[in-house]
Scaffold this motif. Structure first.
Motif, PDB file in Angstrom:
ATOM      1  N   VAL A  61     -27.094   9.277  -8.823  1.00  0.00           N
ATOM      2  CA  VAL A  61     -27.460  10.693  -8.894  1.00  0.00           C
ATOM      3  C   VAL A  61     -26.765  11.359 -10.083  1.00  0.00           C
ATOM      4  N   ALA A  62     -25.515  11.009 -10.315  1.00  0.00           N
ATOM      5  CA  ALA A  62     -24.799  11.575 -11.465  1.00  0.00           C
ATOM      6  C   ALA A  62     -25.473  11.202 -12.782  1.00  0.00           C
ATOM      7  N   ARG A  63     -25.933   9.982 -12.876  1.00  0.00           N
ATOM      8  CA  ARG A  63     -26.636   9.569 -14.096  1.00  0.00           C
ATOM      9  C   ARG A  63     -27.916  10.384 -14.275  1.00  0.00           C
ATOM     10  N   ARG A  64     -28.624  10.616 -13.193  1.00  0.00           N
ATOM     11  CA  ARG A  64     -29.854  11.408 -13.289  1.00  0.00           C
ATOM     12  C   ARG A  64     -29.544  12.855 -13.637  1.00  0.00           C
ATOM     13  N   MET A  65     -28.445  13.391 -13.131  1.00  0.00           N
ATOM     14  CA  MET A  65     -28.055  14.760 -13.473  1.00  0.00           C
ATOM     15  C   MET A  65     -27.758  14.889 -14.963  1.00  0.00           C
ATOM     16  N   ALA A  66     -27.339  13.788 -15.579  1.00  0.00           N
ATOM     17  CA  ALA A  66     -27.095  13.775 -17.028  1.00  0.00           C
ATOM     18  C   ALA A  66     -28.364  13.516 -17.824  1.00  0.00           C
ATOM     19  N   GLN A  67     -29.527  13.565 -17.153  1.00  0.00           N
ATOM     20  CA  GLN A  67     -30.853  13.456 -17.768  1.00  0.00           C
ATOM     21  C   GLN A  67     -31.311  12.023 -18.032  1.00  0.00           C
ATOM     22  N   GLU A  68     -30.544  11.028 -17.617  1.00  0.00           N
ATOM     23  CA  GLU A  68     -31.013   9.659 -17.801  1.00  0.00           C
ATOM     24  C   GLU A  68     -32.274   9.451 -16.969  1.00  0.00           C
ATOM     25  N   PRO A  69     -33.327   8.861 -17.544  1.00  0.00           N
ATOM     26  CA  PRO A  69     -34.563   8.656 -16.793  1.00  0.00           C
ATOM     27  C   PRO A  69     -34.360   7.768 -15.562  1.00  0.00           C
ATOM     28  N   VAL A  70     -35.077   8.094 -14.502  1.00  0.00           N
ATOM     29  CA  VAL A  70     -34.985   7.314 -13.270  1.00  0.00           C
ATOM     30  C   VAL A  70     -35.311   5.847 -13.531  1.00  0.00           C
ATOM     31  N   ALA A  71     -36.287   5.587 -14.400  1.00  0.00           N
ATOM     32  CA  ALA A  71     -36.688   4.197 -14.659  1.00  0.00           C
ATOM     33  C   ALA A  71     -35.548   3.375 -15.243  1.00  0.00           C
ATOM     34  N   TYR A  72     -34.706   3.985 -16.074  1.00  0.00           N
ATOM     35  CA  TYR A  72     -33.567   3.251 -16.626  1.00  0.00           C
ATOM     36  C   TYR A  72     -32.468   3.047 -15.575  1.00  0.00           C
ATOM     37  N   ILE A  73     -32.341   3.981 -14.672  1.00  0.00           N
ATOM     38  CA  ILE A  73     -31.334   3.849 -13.624  1.00  0.00           C
ATOM     39  C   ILE A  73     -31.714   2.736 -12.656  1.00  0.00           C
ATOM     40  N   THR A  74     -32.995   2.686 -12.287  1.00  0.00           N
ATOM     41  CA  THR A  74     -33.456   1.648 -11.352  1.00  0.00           C
ATOM     42  C   THR A  74     -33.823   0.355 -12.065  1.00  0.00           C
ATOM     43  N   GLY A  75     -34.084   0.445 -13.388  1.00  0.00           N
ATOM     44  CA  GLY A  75     -34.518  -0.732 -14.147  1.00  0.00           C
ATOM     45  C   GLY A  75     -35.944  -1.132 -13.880  1.00  0.00           C
ATOM     46  N   GLN A  76     -36.749  -0.205 -13.346  1.00  0.00           N
ATOM     47  CA  GLN A  76     -38.110  -0.533 -12.940  1.00  0.00           C
ATOM     48  C   GLN A  76     -39.064   0.609 -13.263  1.00  0.00           C
ATOM     49  N   GLN A  77     -40.304   0.242 -13.594  1.00  0.00           N
ATOM     50  CA  GLN A  77     -41.354   1.233 -13.788  1.00  0.00           C
ATOM     51  C   GLN A  77     -42.709   0.581 -13.505  1.00  0.00           C
ATOM     52  N   GLU A  78     -43.526   1.209 -12.696  1.00  0.00           N
ATOM     53  CA  GLU A  78     -44.872   0.692 -12.452  1.00  0.00           C
ATOM     54  C   GLU A  78     -45.803   1.124 -13.576  1.00  0.00           C
ATOM     55  N   PHE A  79     -46.689   0.225 -13.973  1.00  0.00           N
ATOM     56  CA  PHE A  79     -47.689   0.533 -15.002  1.00  0.00           C
ATOM     57  C   PHE A  79     -48.941  -0.252 -14.688  1.00  0.00           C
ATOM     58  N   PHE A  80     -50.060   0.422 -14.631  1.00  0.00           N
ATOM     59  CA  PHE A  80     -51.349  -0.184 -14.328  1.00  0.00           C
ATOM     60  C   PHE A  80     -51.270  -1.002 -13.025  1.00  0.00           C
ATOM     61  N   GLY A  81     -50.503  -0.487 -12.057  1.00  0.00           N
ATOM     62  CA  GLY A  81     -50.383  -1.150 -10.765  1.00  0.00           C
ATOM     63  C   GLY A  81     -49.479  -2.363 -10.749  1.00  0.00           C
ATOM     64  N   LEU A  82     -48.766  -2.596 -11.859  1.00  0.00           N
ATOM     65  CA  LEU A  82     -47.887  -3.762 -11.969  1.00  0.00           C
ATOM     66  C   LEU A  82     -46.438  -3.313 -12.097  1.00  0.00           C
ATOM     67  N   PRO A  83     -45.497  -4.080 -11.541  1.00  0.00           N
ATOM     68  CA  PRO A  83     -44.085  -3.726 -11.671  1.00  0.00           C
ATOM     69  C   PRO A  83     -43.495  -4.274 -12.972  1.00  0.00           C
ATOM     70  N   PHE A  84     -42.856  -3.407 -13.741  1.00  0.00           N
ATOM     71  CA  PHE A  84     -42.238  -3.819 -14.997  1.00  0.00           C
ATOM     72  C   PHE A  84     -40.747  -3.518 -14.966  1.00  0.00           C
ATOM     73  N   ALA A  85     -39.962  -4.491 -15.414  1.00  0.00           N
ATOM     74  CA  ALA A  85     -38.552  -4.226 -15.677  1.00  0.00           C
ATOM     75  C   ALA A  85     -38.446  -3.464 -16.984  1.00  0.00           C
ATOM     76  N   VAL A  86     -37.552  -2.478 -17.018  1.00  0.00           N
ATOM     77  CA  VAL A  86     -37.317  -1.720 -18.244  1.00  0.00           C
ATOM     78  C   VAL A  86     -35.816  -1.544 -18.440  1.00  0.00           C
ATOM     79  N   SER A  87     -35.449  -1.356 -19.691  1.00  0.00           N
ATOM     80  CA  SER A  87     -34.064  -1.036 -20.037  1.00  0.00           C
ATOM     81  C   SER A  87     -34.111  -0.066 -21.199  1.00  0.00           C
ATOM     82  N   SER A  88     -32.955   0.411 -21.624  1.00  0.00           N
ATOM     83  CA  SER A  88     -32.914   1.349 -22.747  1.00  0.00           C
ATOM     84  C   SER A  88     -33.312   0.701 -24.066  1.00  0.00           C
ATOM     85  N   ASP A  89     -33.611  -0.601 -24.061  1.00  0.00           N
ATOM     86  CA  ASP A  89     -34.106  -1.284 -25.259  1.00  0.00           C
ATOM     87  C   ASP A  89     -35.601  -1.087 -25.460  1.00  0.00           C
ATOM     88  N   VAL A  90     -36.298  -0.537 -24.456  1.00  0.00           N
ATOM     89  CA  VAL A  90     -37.750  -0.376 -24.545  1.00  0.00           C
ATOM     90  C   VAL A  90     -38.149   1.021 -24.086  1.00  0.00           C
TER      91      VAL A  90
END
Length: 277
Positions: free
Chosen positions: A60-89
């Motif tokens: 929650v503290a990371r999110r309060m500092a504006q870090e995107p939820v996807a980077y905190i969880t390391g996950q983002q859905e796209f076109f119905g598929l689960p993708f790992a994400v990091s601050s490199d992408v």
């Protein structure tokens, strides 16, 4: 219900996040689901009375500092598929699904696909998931991004059809080893103006090299688009994502390179993708 339960922690987190997020309650629930190793639905149905995981407060503290939820969880859905994400992408966004849908509709028989600036691999892997007869190559100038894309290809069972290569379209000869020509080229190049007003969650956390492209946001289009013609098979098509105000300028770059152009709009009727052939 006790004040140290999941339900209470979500309520408190939503209040804290309200000042910095338009989706405060959703953010709080998604972060809790990640902390519990559960789905959001499971949290709401089964875990509201459970004790709070120790990791939740820091997320929650990371999110309060504006870090995107996807980077905190390391996950983002796209076109119905689960993708790992990091601050490199870049975080894959729903607006880019228009490019995937257009690719499938325009070239359903495509066999050779090139994805320029693959990042997490979202565009290439989403298209390959819908075109089982196709194989693709995703390129990026970031080896860290390619590591994320390779992990996603493996996780989605597409590694056997998706080659990932370090390449930079600014460097002469970058495409010689890629095995073209291609029936379909996908590209979501950097297209943000250098001084564009962006949310802190984007400017401070997403990779600048994948976002910014000169004072007009056109520098990468000017380099990449004139090279597309030599990469396309005779009946091939390139689909390039654009900013909502860039359709005319990017179309002109394509026409000057001898390419035909067609505009595709997103669900909000904004210019989103240009097709070149």
């Amino acid at each position: 219900m006790p004040e140290d339960t999941v339900a209470a922690a979500i309520r408190e987190a939503a209040l804290k996040l309200g000042a910095s997020s338009d989706t405060a309650r959703l953010d709080a629930e998604v972060l809790m689901a990640h902390a519990l190793g559960a789905t959001r639905s499971e949290v709401l149905l089964r875990h509201m009375g459970a004790p709070v995981p120790e990791s939740y407060e820091a997320m929650v503290a990371r999110r309060m500092a504006q870090e995107p939820v996807a980077y905190i969880t390391g996950q983002q859905e796209f076109f119905g598929l689960p993708f790992a994400v990091s601050s490199d992408v870049l975080i894959p966004r729903g607006d880019s699904e228009v490019l995937v849908e257009t690719a499938i509709a325009e070239r359903p028989q495509a066999r050779r696909i090139l994805d320029c600036g693959t990042g997490s691999g979202a565009l290439l892997l989403a298209v390959l998931s819908q075109l089982p007869g196709a194989r693709g190559v995703g390129i990026d100038c970031s080896s860290s991004a390619l590591a994320v894309a390779r992990a996603n290809a493996e996780a989605l069972g597409l590694a056997g059809r998706a080659a990932l290569a370090l390449a930079d379209w600014h460097v002469p000869g970058w495409a010689e080893a890629l095995g073209g020509p291609f029936d379909l080229i996908l590209a979501n190049p950097p297209y943000v103006e250098d001084d564009a007003p962006l949310d802190l969650s984007v400017r401070a956390f997403e990779p600048a090299g994948a976002l910014f492209s000169g004072p007009e946001g056109l520098d990468d289009y000017r380099v990449l688009i004139p090279q597309l013609r030599d990469l396309l098979a005779p009946s091939g098509m390139a689909l390039v994502e654009i900013g909502h105000a860039q359709a005319d300028a990017v179309s002109a770059i394509g026409r000057a390179a001898g390419l035909s152009v067609r505009l595709h709009r997103d669900l909000a009727d904004r210019p989103r993708v240009l097709g070149f052939w």
